[in-house]
Write a protein that holds these residues in place. Structure first.
Motif, PDB file in Angstrom:
ATOM      1  N   GLU A   1     -19.089  -0.337  18.477  1.00 35.76           N
ATOM      2  CA  GLU A   1     -19.593   0.265  17.261  1.00 35.76           C
ATOM      3  C   GLU A   1     -18.488   0.472  16.253  1.00 35.76           C
ATOM      4  N   ALA A   2     -18.855   0.558  14.989  1.00 37.51           N
ATOM      5  CA  ALA A   2     -17.887   0.859  13.946  1.00 37.51           C
ATOM      6  C   ALA A   2     -18.606   1.601  12.836  1.00 37.51           C
TER       7      ALA A   2
ATOM      8  N   HIS B   1     -16.653   0.389   7.446  1.00 37.72           N
ATOM      9  CA  HIS B   1     -17.713  -0.234   8.254  1.00 37.72           C
ATOM     10  C   HIS B   1     -19.058   0.384   7.907  1.00 37.72           C
ATOM     11  N   LYS B   2     -20.075  -0.444   7.889  1.00 42.65           N
ATOM     12  CA  LYS B   2     -21.463  -0.001   7.647  1.00 42.65           C
ATOM     13  C   LYS B   2     -21.579   0.860   6.389  1.00 42.65           C
TER      14      LYS B   2
ATOM     15  N   GLU C   1     -24.868  -2.031   2.829  1.00 40.43           N
ATOM     16  CA  GLU C   1     -25.876  -2.376   3.842  1.00 40.43           C
ATOM     17  C   GLU C   1     -27.294  -2.249   3.274  1.00 40.43           C
TER      18      GLU C   1
ATOM     19  N   GLY D   1     -17.341  -7.452   4.917  1.00 37.79           N
ATOM     20  CA  GLY D   1     -17.595  -7.891   6.291  1.00 37.79           C
ATOM     21  C   GLY D   1     -18.679  -8.942   6.416  1.00 37.79           C
ATOM     22  N   HIS D   2     -19.494  -9.101   5.380  1.00 39.72           N
ATOM     23  CA  HIS D   2     -20.482 -10.185   5.401  1.00 39.72           C
ATOM     24  C   HIS D   2     -19.748 -11.496   5.108  1.00 39.72           C
TER      25      HIS D   2
END
Lengths: 410, 410
Positions: free
Chosen positions: B43-44, B71-72, B77, B265-266
Motif C-alpha cells: 500500500e501507499a 501516492h493516491k 485519482e 504515477g499514471h
C-alpha cells in the motif's frame, strides 16, 4: 468560416491541430480513415462507442486491439479499482506481479519466465535484444512489410532513421520457406533470430494465415542454428489461442512479445521466454518508470482469467464467423465480389479490384452512418462483448454500406 | 530451508525468482538496494509506503520520480476515476487530450506542440529521431554516463547491443564546454543535436547542477549550427520549474522529453517542441497501443494544474531543504563528513570517502528500520505530500542511521 460547436469533433480537431503535430500522432489519426469517421470519443461500453458528436457505433476496432473483453468490463475494472485503492506505481511491484507472472508461465507452454513493459514496441525490442545477447550474434530476420513497432529499428516511416538502425536486419517473404532459407544463408554464423508476426496482417493488403509448413520451417532453422524464434504476438495474442497464436500450428517460439489485449485496454506489454534465454533476459537492461505499476497488472490478471473462464478466443471466433458469413451473403446479394481474410477474430473484408480503396471507403463511411465502426484496410478486432444481436445490427449497417458501394459504381 | 510465510516479502521473492529473470527487471530490483529493503509493496498513501511485511516508511524515492503530489492524491485519482467511468483506451483520444496539450504548450515556453507516449525512453527516442528528421543529419551528442533510457541506443547495459546501435553518438563531459566543442567539431556537418539531462544525476556519483555557462553554450552551438538542443527532463521535469528545468538558467531547448512526474504515477510521457520541428514530428512515426488512453491524460491534467496551483516545485524545494539542513546538523553531531548534492527537490547524500558504499548502505538500512526509505547512491525525490512533520520524523530515522554508521566504523 462557420463557427464550430464547442466540444464537437470538428472543434476539437481544430484545437488539436494547433498543439499536436498533424492533429494526432500515429495509427489513431482519423485523417487516415474514411470520410465521416470521428477523431474524439466521449464514452465506450461493451462493444459500443459514443463519439463526441453523440453518435453511437458498434466497435469493430476495439481500440485497434486492446479491448478484448469489451470496454469497461466490470470484472477487470473492479480488479483495477481495488488495486488502485491500495497503490499503483510504488517503489517496487505489488504481489499481483507474481500472480500474473505465474499465470502466464502456466498458460503459455514455451514460457518459463516473463518480463513486463508498457508498449508492444518495448516487447519486440526487448525480445530482439535478448536474442542477440543470448546468441552473441547480430542478424535478425524480419518479413518484408511486417509491423513490429514504432522506433527506428522497425518503424514503417524512415524519417529520422539512419542506415545503422537497420544494419543487422535481413528481410524474407512471409510464408515463403525458400526466401527464409536465403535469409538464413545470408545471416550465416551471425544469425541471432527470426521475428515474425502470428499471421500476415500488414496494413492495406489482404491478410494471410501462417502456414504450418512455414511455421515449422522457421522453428527448424532456429533449432539447427541455435538462433531464437521470436513470435511477435502483440496484435494477435490472446485472441487466437491463450497458449500462443502458433500453438494451433504445433510450433512454439523461444521468445514471444505480447501487449494490446493483455489487460483489456490498460497499458501493459509482456515478453515471455524459455529457460535458455533466462540469463540473457537478466543481462539486458529493460525497464521504465511505470513498469512496476500494479493497476495494469491487476487488470491483466483479471483479463486473462476471464478469457480462460469463458474461452474468449472461441467466443470471438464464433462471432467473427457470424459477421463474416453475414457479409458474404450481403455481398453476393449486391453482386459485389469481396475477399475476407485473416482469422475470424481479426477479420478483414476488401473489395475485389478496389485498387484505390474507393469501394472500401464508401462501404465503411455508409456503415458508420448506420452504426457500425469497420475498417477498410486494417484488420478489425472482435471482442467477447460482441453478441449475436450486435453482429446482426452491424450487418444491417453493412447492408447500407454495400448499397452505397453499388450506387457509387453505378 | 525454513518455511516462508505466504505473502511475505521473502516468499514473494522466492516465487518471483522462478518466473521473472533475476527476480525483477530494471531499476526497481531490490537486490541492488541496501540490506533489509523490501521488494514488494502492499500500500501507499501520501508520502507513506507500507511493504508486504507491514512495515511503514516515509518514502523518499516516490517510485523513483513518478509520485510528485503524493501516492493516491485525491484530486488526481478523482480525475482518473471520472475519465475511467467514461472510457480509457478507445479508437481515438478523449477531449482531455486537447486540454492537456493546450495546458502544456501554455506552461512550457519553448513548446508549440506536444506528443504523448508511455515511457521516458519513448520521449527521448522520439526527440532524437525528430532532431535527425528535421536536420537531415545523424550525429547526436550525449554526456558520458548520462542515463537517457533502456533501449539499445542508450541502455547502461551493453548486453544485446550492437556497435551500430550507437554509431552516431558522440560523447562529451557534462558541464564541460571545451569537451562539448570538441564533440561539435567531430560531428561537423552531420551534427543533428545534443541530448542533455537537466542536471548531472548519474547513478552512484555525487550530483552536479548544470552551470548557466554550460547550458548557454549548448544553446549557442545549436543556434549557430542549426542542430537541436534536446532537454531530457524525464527525471527532473515538473519538480524544478513547471516551465522546464533549464528555465531558471534562462535557456530554452528545441525539444524536451518528459515522463515520470507528469501524471503522479499514471503511465505517460511527453515530447514537447518548437515550431521549427513540427513538420519533422509529423513525419516521424511514433505511436503505441495505449498512447491515446484517456485516464493517464486526465491524471496528468489534474497533476499539472495542482502543481501550478500550489507551486509544487517551491513546496518540494522547501521540504527538501529542511531535510538537507537536518541531515547536515545530524552528520556534524556525529562527526561524519557528507556531501549533499543536486537540487533540494531531488537530493542525494553520500559519505565522504565511502568508496565501497558501506557507510551509505549502513545508514540507509538503519534509517529504513526506523521508518525512512532513503537511497544511498541514486538521487532521491521529494513530493508535495511531504510536510514538516514527515521530514522531522525522517530525521529521527536518519539520526539512527548516522549512529549506525558511527558504530560500524568503530
Amino acid at each position: 468560416m462557420p463557427e464550430l460547436l464547442p466540444g464537437s469533433d470538428a472543434a476539437l480537431r481544430a484545437r488539436a491541430r494547433q498543439v499536436i503535430p498533424g492533429g494526432l500522432w500515429g495509427h489513431l489519426n482519423a485523417a487516415k480513415l474514411p470520410e465521416g469517421y470521428p477523431q474524439f470519443f466521449a464514452e465506450a461500453e461493451g462493444c459500443r462507442l459514443r463519439d463526441v458528436d453523440g453518435r453511437e457505433t458498434i466497435d469493430f476496432m476495439c481500440s485497434w486491439g486492446p479491448i478484448v473483453l469489451g470496454h469497461k468490463h466490470a470484472v477487470v475494472e473492479a480488479a483495477a479499482r481495488a488495486q488502485a485503492e491500495r497503490g499503483d506505481t510504488m517503489n517496487g511491484p505489488a504481489p499481483v506481479l507474481v500472480e500474473l507472472a505465474e499465470l502466464m508461465v502456466q498458460m503459455i507452454p514455451h514460457a518459463d519466465w516473463i518480463l513486463l513493459g508498457k508498449n508492444g514496441t518495448d516487447a519486440t525490442t526487448a525480445c530482439v535484444t535478448i536474442a542477440r545477447a543470448a546468441t552473441g550474434r547480430r542478424k535478425i530476420l524480419v518479413a518484408r512489410g511486417s509491423y513490429h513497432g514504432a522506433v527506428p529499428w522497425c518503424s514503417p516511416s524512415v524519417a529520422g532513421v539512419t542506415a545503422e538502425d537497420r544494419a543487422h536486419l535481413i528481410q524474407f517473404d512471409y510464408n515463403d520457406t525458400d526466401s527464409l532459407d536465403r535469409a538464413v544463408a545470408e545471416a550465416g554464423a551471425d544469425f541471432a533470430g527470426i521475428i515474425v508476426t502470428a499471421f500476415r496482417h500488414d496494413f492495406a493488403r489482404d491478410q494471410e494465415l501462417a502456414t504450418a509448413d512455414f511455421a515449422r520451417h522457421a522453428r527448424q532453422v532456429c533449432d539447427t542454428t541455435g538462433a531464437a524464434l521470436i513470435l511477435d504476438d502483440v496484435r494477435a495474442g490472446f485472441r487466437i489461442d491463450l497458449a500462443g497464436s502458433w500453438e494451433p500450428l504445433g510450433v512454439r517460439p523461444d521468445l514471444s512479445a505480447y501487449s494490446k489485449a493483455i489487460a483489456n485496454g490498460h497499458p501493459l506489454a509482456a515478453m515471455a521466454g524459455g529457460e535458455r534465454f533466462r540469463e540473457a533476459a537478466t543481462q539486458v537492461y529493460t525497464t521504465g518508470s511505470f513498469w512496476c505499476g500494479a493497476v495494469p497488472m491487476a487488470a491483466a490478471l483479471a483479463t486473462l482469467q476471464e478469457l480462460k473462464r469463458i474461452d474468449g478466443p472461441e467466443r470471438m471466433r464464433a462471432m467473427g464467423q457470424r459477421l463474416r458469413d453475414g457479409l458474404a451473403i450481403l455481398a453476393r446479394r449486391h453482386n459485389l465480389a469481396v475477399n475476407q481474410t485473416g482469422p475470424a477474430q481479426m477479420p478483414l473484408m476488401t473489395f475485389v479490384g478496389d485498387v484505390d480503396w474507393k469501394m472500401g471507403d464508401a462501404f465503411c463511411s455508409e456503415a458508420l452512418r448506420h452504426g457500425a465502426y469497420f475498417h477498410p484496410r486494417h484488420n478489425m478486432f472482435l471482442s467477447c462483448a460482441h453478441g449475436e444481436a450486435d453482429i446482426d445490427a452491424a450487418l444491417v449497417a453493412a447492408e447500407a454500406g454495400f448499397a452505397a458501394v453499388k450506387r457509387s459504381i453505378g
